[in-house]
Design a protein around this motif. Structure first.
Motif, PDB file in Angstrom:
ATOM      1  N   THR C  48       0.742  -1.165   0.088  1.00  0.00           N
ATOM      2  CA  THR C  48       0.040  -0.138  -0.038  1.00  0.00           C
ATOM      3  C   THR C  48       0.722   1.263  -0.071  1.00  0.00           C
ATOM      4  O   THR C  48       1.678   1.516   0.956  1.00  0.00           O
ATOM      5  N   ARG C  49       0.458   2.259  -1.014  1.00  0.00           N
ATOM      6  CA  ARG C  49       1.347   3.517  -1.248  1.00  0.00           C
ATOM      7  C   ARG C  49       1.011   4.327  -0.092  1.00  0.00           C
ATOM      8  O   ARG C  49       1.587   5.549   0.045  1.00  0.00           O
ATOM      9  N   LEU C  50      -0.202   4.217   0.888  1.00  0.00           N
ATOM     10  CA  LEU C  50      -0.599   4.915   1.911  1.00  0.00           C
ATOM     11  C   LEU C  50       0.278   4.874   3.023  1.00  0.00           C
ATOM     12  O   LEU C  50       0.072   5.595   4.021  1.00  0.00           O
ATOM     13  N   THR C  51       1.164   3.904   3.111  1.00  0.00           N
ATOM     14  CA  THR C  51       2.083   3.485   4.170  1.00  0.00           C
ATOM     15  C   THR C  51       2.883   4.969   4.695  1.00  0.00           C
ATOM     16  O   THR C  51       3.798   5.227   3.578  1.00  0.00           O
ATOM     17  N   GLU C  52       2.673   5.337   5.875  1.00  0.00           N
ATOM     18  CA  GLU C  52       3.848   6.362   6.219  1.00  0.00           C
ATOM     19  C   GLU C  52       4.305   6.166   7.674  1.00  0.00           C
ATOM     20  O   GLU C  52       3.707   6.581   8.648  1.00  0.00           O
ATOM     21  N   PRO C  53       5.213   5.326   7.779  1.00  0.00           N
ATOM     22  CA  PRO C  53       5.817   4.958   9.003  1.00  0.00           C
ATOM     23  C   PRO C  53       6.454   6.428   9.723  1.00  0.00           C
ATOM     24  O   PRO C  53       6.955   7.268   8.910  1.00  0.00           O
ATOM     25  N   PRO C  54       6.928   6.294  10.961  1.00  0.00           N
ATOM     26  CA  PRO C  54       7.430   7.446  11.706  1.00  0.00           C
ATOM     27  C   PRO C  54       8.975   7.610  10.987  1.00  0.00           C
ATOM     28  O   PRO C  54       9.206   6.765  10.302  1.00  0.00           O
ATOM     29  N   GLN C  55       9.289   8.475  10.814  1.00  0.00           N
ATOM     30  CA  GLN C  55      10.712   9.369  10.047  1.00  0.00           C
ATOM     31  C   GLN C  55      11.793   8.181  10.638  1.00  0.00           C
ATOM     32  O   GLN C  55      12.688   7.797  10.124  1.00  0.00           O
ATOM     33  N   ASP C  56      11.666   7.730  12.173  1.00  0.00           N
ATOM     34  CA  ASP C  56      13.009   7.010  12.764  1.00  0.00           C
ATOM     35  C   ASP C  56      12.927   5.434  12.139  1.00  0.00           C
ATOM     36  O   ASP C  56      13.587   4.650  12.614  1.00  0.00           O
ATOM     37  N   ASP C  57      11.593   5.138  11.569  1.00  0.00           N
ATOM     38  CA  ASP C  57      11.431   3.620  11.371  1.00  0.00           C
ATOM     39  C   ASP C  57      11.756   3.323   9.576  1.00  0.00           C
ATOM     40  O   ASP C  57      11.744   4.372   8.855  1.00  0.00           O
ATOM     41  N   ARG C  58      11.987   2.233   9.400  1.00  0.00           N
ATOM     42  CA  ARG C  58      12.255   1.956   8.181  1.00  0.00           C
ATOM     43  C   ARG C  58      11.093   1.800   7.314  1.00  0.00           C
ATOM     44  O   ARG C  58       9.932   1.647   7.790  1.00  0.00           O
ATOM     45  N   HIS C  59      10.959   2.212   5.963  1.00  0.00           N
ATOM     46  CA  HIS C  59       9.833   2.491   5.270  1.00  0.00           C
ATOM     47  C   HIS C  59       9.652   1.025   4.453  1.00  0.00           C
ATOM     48  O   HIS C  59      10.199   0.708   3.188  1.00  0.00           O
ATOM     49  N   ILE C  60       8.933   0.178   5.069  1.00  0.00           N
ATOM     50  CA  ILE C  60       8.889  -1.143   4.232  1.00  0.00           C
ATOM     51  C   ILE C  60       8.434  -1.321   2.754  1.00  0.00           C
ATOM     52  O   ILE C  60       9.107  -1.842   1.920  1.00  0.00           O
ATOM     53  N   VAL C  61       7.618  -0.496   2.816  1.00  0.00           N
ATOM     54  CA  VAL C  61       7.019  -0.590   1.295  1.00  0.00           C
ATOM     55  C   VAL C  61       7.768   0.403   0.159  1.00  0.00           C
ATOM     56  O   VAL C  61       8.035  -0.203  -0.773  1.00  0.00           O
ATOM     57  N   ASN C  62       8.440   1.348   0.604  1.00  0.00           N
ATOM     58  CA  ASN C  62       9.410   1.922  -0.323  1.00  0.00           C
ATOM     59  C   ASN C  62      10.629   1.092  -0.501  1.00  0.00           C
ATOM     60  O   ASN C  62      11.149   1.103  -1.690  1.00  0.00           O
TER      61      ASN C  62
END
Lengths: 99, 135, 119
Positions: C48-62
């Motif tokens: 899902t492109r709507l994923t927005e984790p906190p900045q200090d977390d890895r971005h699994i989707v990207n």
């Protein structure tokens, strides 16, 4: 066959079931929460020591380290990184994840 | 099913290869979706003319128990699908005897004809596979 | 060697998606090919492109999208499992495509090694 287990021995019977189906010539890789099973004092310690007589047992190093268990690994269990995980999959004709 | 039609098309490309696929079921139905969605993969795999077998062990044997009634939960009772597998030429259903026994179940309580095998026989069957998919 | 992967768990809730990603990256690093990653069960939520984790977390989707862009890994989301969970063409991230379960079976047939990551 490479058998892959990812559950803590306290959570589910995956390791027990896996070991009941692992044949000589295969290998066992413990990843994620299953790495606790590769440590001394764990309920699975006896089972892992017995398994080592028949097949190589590996534990994923990054999972051990993340959980602070890297200093407590049962003798004979080999610690591998993700590259080692890939090598194990490549070396065996099939893999089975005991989820 | 639209997916079956699509799978049949893809099957044209891959049909020269026959691999032994085993779907390993170790989870009970309804508590999680794995049994249901796993069964959907089995049905699609039948369209590819592969050598498909199903293994039921541990809590997976509960998937095959007769008399499942899901009205009270308002979820789909997918257990009749196991009976339909034969129509898809999926006829190798292996159930581990030790798992049945450990749960107080007998073969006559299962909703479809199966081959009951020992853990040791199951291990040999697994060893013969090319692809093992467990849910 | 040619690898096919199956991911059956969503991101963040379970480690499976992280393990699978690290495995894929290590395989590519060793010169193997990762032909296809198939996302099934809650695994479809990796797309899902709507994923927005906190900045200090890895971005699994990207991270998956980049793997597809850099190495041509085919990221396939099961259409039926996706629809069940509200995942459609409009909200899948770059590099992912939605297709049928046949793509999973095909990956099993065509890959040299097939590995399942789940719960």
């Amino acid at each position: 066959m490479l058998h892959i287990v990812n559950k803590s021995p306290y959570e589910k019977n995956s390791l027990t079931s896996c070991l009941a189906h692992a044949l000589k010539g295969g290998a066992l890789l413990l990843i994620e929460d299953a790495v606790y099973g590769a440590t001394k004092g764990n309920v699975a310690e006896g089972a892992i020591r017995r398994a080592l007589a028949d097949l190589p047992v590996y534990a994923l190093g990054p999972d051990l380290e993340a959980r602070g268990m890297q200093g407590n690994v049962i003798e004979g269990v080999k610690v591998v990184d993700f590259g080692g995980f890939v090598d194990l999959v490549a070396e065996h004709r099939t893999s089975q994840s005991w989820l | 099913m639209a997916q079956v039609a699509e799978a049949l098309e893809q099957e044209q490309d891959a049909q020269s290869v026959v691999k032994k696929f085993m779907f390993v079921n170790r989870k009970a139905p309804y508590g999680t979706i794995y049994a249901l969605e796993g069964l959907e993969v089995v049905l699609i795999s039948a369209a590819f003319d592969q050598d498909v077998s199903l293994a039921f062990l541990d809590d997976g044997v509960y998937q095959l128990v007769k008399g499942q009634q899901t009205k009270g939960l308002e979820v789909k009772n997918f257990s009749p699908t196991y009976r339909a597998l034969e129509g898809y030429d999926v006829e190798k259903l292996y159930v581990e005897g030790e798992s049945l026994e450990a749960r107080g179940l007998r073969e006559d309580q299962l909703l479809v004809p199966v081959q009951v095998v020992s853990a040791q026989e199951m291990a040999q069957l697994m060893e013969q596979q090319d692809v093992i998919i467990g849910f | 060697m040619n690898f096919g992967l199956l991911i059956n768990e969503g991101p963040y809730n379970h480690q499976a998606a992280d393990t699978a990603y690290q495995f894929a990256r290590a395989a590519l690093g060793k010169g193997h090919r990762v032909q296809r990653v198939f996302f099934y069960n809650d695994g479809v939520n990796n797309a899902t492109r709507l994923t927005e984790p906190p900045q200090d977390d890895r971005h699994i989707v990207n991270r998956w999208s980049k793997l597809a862009a850099d190495h041509g890994v085919d990221l396939v989301v099961c259409v039926a499992a996706g629809l069940r969970r509200g995942l459609v063409e409009d909200n899948v991230a770059p590099g992912f495509r939605i297709s049928g379960l046949g793509q999973l079976v095909e990956a099993g047939i065509e890959s040299d090694r097939f590995v399942v990551f789940g719960d």
